[in-house]
Design a protein around this motif. Structure first.
Motif, PDB file in Angstrom:
ATOM      1  N   LYS A  58       0.816  -1.214   0.000  1.00 23.15           N
ATOM      2  CA  LYS A  58       0.000   0.000   0.000  1.00 23.15           C
ATOM      3  C   LYS A  58       0.849   1.264   0.000  1.00 23.15           C
ATOM      4  O   LYS A  58       0.432   2.303  -0.471  1.00 23.15           O
ATOM      5  N   GLU A  59       2.034   1.143   0.552  1.00 23.67           N
ATOM      6  CA  GLU A  59       2.895   2.331   0.648  1.00 23.67           C
ATOM      7  C   GLU A  59       3.659   2.600  -0.645  1.00 23.67           C
ATOM      8  O   GLU A  59       4.196   3.685  -0.836  1.00 23.67           O
ATOM      9  N   ASP A  61       2.895   3.049  -3.780  1.00 25.69           N
ATOM     10  CA  ASP A  61       2.517   4.116  -4.707  1.00 25.69           C
ATOM     11  C   ASP A  61       2.704   5.508  -4.099  1.00 25.69           C
ATOM     12  O   ASP A  61       2.486   6.514  -4.753  1.00 25.69           O
ATOM     13  N   GLN A  62       3.096   5.529  -2.822  1.00 21.52           N
ATOM     14  CA  GLN A  62       3.421   6.823  -2.221  1.00 21.52           C
ATOM     15  C   GLN A  62       4.896   7.176  -2.435  1.00 21.52           C
ATOM     16  O   GLN A  62       5.316   8.292  -2.175  1.00 21.52           O
ATOM     17  N   VAL A  63       5.660   6.182  -2.876  1.00 21.64           N
ATOM     18  CA  VAL A  63       7.085   6.432  -3.080  1.00 21.64           C
ATOM     19  C   VAL A  63       7.250   7.224  -4.382  1.00 21.64           C
ATOM     20  O   VAL A  63       6.824   6.778  -5.445  1.00 21.64           O
ATOM     21  N   GLU A  64       7.857   8.381  -4.263  1.00 23.28           N
ATOM     22  CA  GLU A  64       7.944   9.287  -5.409  1.00 23.28           C
ATOM     23  C   GLU A  64       8.795   8.705  -6.527  1.00 23.28           C
ATOM     24  O   GLU A  64       8.449   8.773  -7.687  1.00 23.28           O
TER      25      GLU A  64
ATOM     26  N   ARG B 184      -0.261   1.103  10.506  1.00 25.05           N
ATOM     27  CA  ARG B 184       0.173   2.023   9.447  1.00 25.05           C
ATOM     28  C   ARG B 184       0.443   3.423   9.972  1.00 25.05           C
ATOM     29  O   ARG B 184       1.068   4.221   9.283  1.00 25.05           O
ATOM     30  N   ASN B 185      -0.080   3.722  11.159  1.00 22.96           N
ATOM     31  CA  ASN B 185       0.155   5.046  11.747  1.00 22.96           C
ATOM     32  C   ASN B 185       0.471   4.882  13.230  1.00 22.96           C
ATOM     33  O   ASN B 185      -0.096   4.014  13.893  1.00 22.96           O
ATOM     34  N   PRO B 220       9.550   5.096   2.763  1.00 22.15           N
ATOM     35  CA  PRO B 220       9.292   5.564   1.407  1.00 22.15           C
ATOM     36  C   PRO B 220       9.598   7.056   1.276  1.00 22.15           C
ATOM     37  O   PRO B 220       9.812   7.544   0.182  1.00 22.15           O
ATOM     38  N   ALA B 221       9.626   7.752   2.390  1.00 20.18           N
ATOM     39  CA  ALA B 221       9.894   9.189   2.316  1.00 20.18           C
ATOM     40  C   ALA B 221      11.347   9.483   1.964  1.00 20.18           C
ATOM     41  O   ALA B 221      11.677  10.569   1.525  1.00 20.18           O
ATOM     42  N   GLN B 223      14.092   9.698  -0.229  1.00 15.87           N
ATOM     43  CA  GLN B 223      14.206   9.735  -1.670  1.00 15.87           C
ATOM     44  C   GLN B 223      15.557  10.301  -2.080  1.00 15.87           C
ATOM     45  O   GLN B 223      16.137  11.112  -1.367  1.00 15.87           O
TER      46      GLN B 223
END
Lengths: 193, 225
Positions: A58-59, A61-64, B184-185, B220-221, B223
């Motif tokens: 789920k995460e 598609d949040q990865v740029e 998830r949070n 994922p943040a 980058q």
């Protein structure tokens, strides 16, 4: 048998996962092959990556910029695997000769006009290149693969390898110097296939 | 620029990180020094040969096998977590029960705490097992089960499903339900489990604290610049 109700459709979930990952698989496999040096380990590495990230689909598609993120996860898996192997009393030896199985040899010819002697020389030279590349340390092989072979920028590599750019530059410099030395040694020694 | 200085700049030259003046200086030196020109050509051919290193094609149906193996792996993991090798439906069917079931007790109102609520702490984005043990004085052929998850927590493999209900049978004795949950949070909340038979209901609540600790995957943040 009891019937479960209220559970969502998992099929659409899987389709979304595949659509997101499909465009990257060939690239990931190629990198995995450069890391691991042989087909079975490369396939296993990509498989391990898929298994690792599936629970967090789920995460994704949040990865740029998904590709470098996937490479980073796969790199971590590779390094973790190497550490486990180094602690194990059992060691596996693989054949480091070029692995053409399943590939069309014509892919490796640089020119369609190459004569038999040139072709043989090129093949031998490639053999030296492969053996030399496999002799590099993991760190050196990694930076050469990402930067010189696959064209990742140093900025991208800082995120993948979690390393400052200055460190990467000097590591890359040392890796190339090491590669040149090893290649020179390999070319000066007779080799029997 | 002497030969050593020129050699030291070759990496930057190939990486295109030299400024215009630096690039011109290397070009000028290479034009005037055959030895350095040979070293430059050799370096260029090595890089070209590296890019041309062969990669064996993966086995047939590699893409298809990848996904199939991934789903099969997680399906097996889920079955193990539910404690059975059969279908998930069967696992629920066998393990749920309750002792104090069906005493005509109404479900507790929010904030109505007659007894201490057990609690557990889980990590963000990491599958954790919540184990619920029920004892039942008798078999029940038909009961309805409902799991209500706190905000930001979901059952592994069933995203965006905060409430899950199903029907099943209870058996006499001690029974175990294992729920693989993923947070998830970060935050706190309560997981509630309800077992209903006719007009009777038994509830169970669990206080859940999700800490900020991440699992092994990079965020994922994170980058590339």
């Amino acid at each position: 048998m009891a019937k479960i109700i209220g559970f969502p459709d998992k099929g659409s979930d899987q389709r979304g996962f595949e659509q997101l990952l499909q465009p990257h698989i060939d690239h990931l496999y190629r990198l995995a092959y450069r890391f691991a040096g042989n087909k079975p380990d490369a396939e296993d590495l990509v498989q391990d990556l898929m298994i690792k990230i599936y629970p967090r689909r789920k995460e994704l598609d949040q990865v740029e910029n998904l590709r470098p993120w996937l490479v980073r996860v796969m790199y971590n898996l590779f390094i973790d695997g190497k550490r486990r192997q180094s602690r194990s009393p059992i060691h596996l030896t693989v054949d480091n000769s070029p692995d053409y199985e399943g590939s069309d040899p014509i892919d490796y010819l640089e020119s369609e006009h190459m004569g038999p002697e040139e072709e043989t020389a090129r093949h031998l030279y490639n053999g030296h290149m492969v053996r030399t590349f496999d002799q590099l340390s993991n760190d050196h092989r990694m930076v050469i693969t990402l930067h010189d072979i696959e064209g990742y920028t140093l900025e991208e590599m800082t995120a993948i390898l979690d390393c400052p750019i200055g460190t990467l530059k000097s590591r890359l410099h040392r890796a190339r110097a090491r590669f040149r030395d090893l290649l020179k040694t390999s070319l000066s020694e007779p080799h029997c296939d | 620029m002497n030969c050593q200085e020129n050699f030291n700049r070759l990496d930057d030259y190939f990486d295109a990180t030299l400024d215009e003046a630096g690039r011109r200086a290397v070009d000028d030196h290479l034009a005037a020094c055959p030895t350095c020109r040979n070293a430059f050509d050799e370096e260029r051919s090595i890089r070209a040969a590296l890019r041309a290193l062969p990669v064996a094609s993966p086995g047939s149906d590699f893409h298809r096998r990848l996904f199939e193996n991934t789903y099969a792996h997680h399906k097996r993991s889920a079955r193990r977590r539910y404690g059975l090798g059969g279908a998930i439906a069967a696992s629920f069917f066998l393990v749920l029960a309750s002792t104090a079931l069906f005493k005509n007790t109404p479900p507790p109102a929010p904030g109505d705490r007659h007894e201490a609520i057990p609690g557990m702490t889980i990590s963000l984005n990491e599958v954790s097992d919540v184990k619920l043990i029920f004892k039942s004085a008798q078999n029940f052929d038909k009961a309805r089960f409902t799991i209500v998850l706190p905000p930001g927590v979901e059952l592994d493999g069933y995203p965006e499903q905060s409430e899950i209900s199903w029907e099943g049978r209870l058996k006499k004795g001690e029974n175990l339900l294992v729920l693989p949950v993923v947070a998830r949070n970060p935050g706190v909340g309560e997981l509630a489990a309800y077992v209903v038979h006719g007009d009777k209901e038994k509830s169970f609540r669990l206080h859940m604290n999700v800490n900020h600790q991440e699992s092994a995957l990079p965020s994922p943040a994170v980058q590339p610049a």
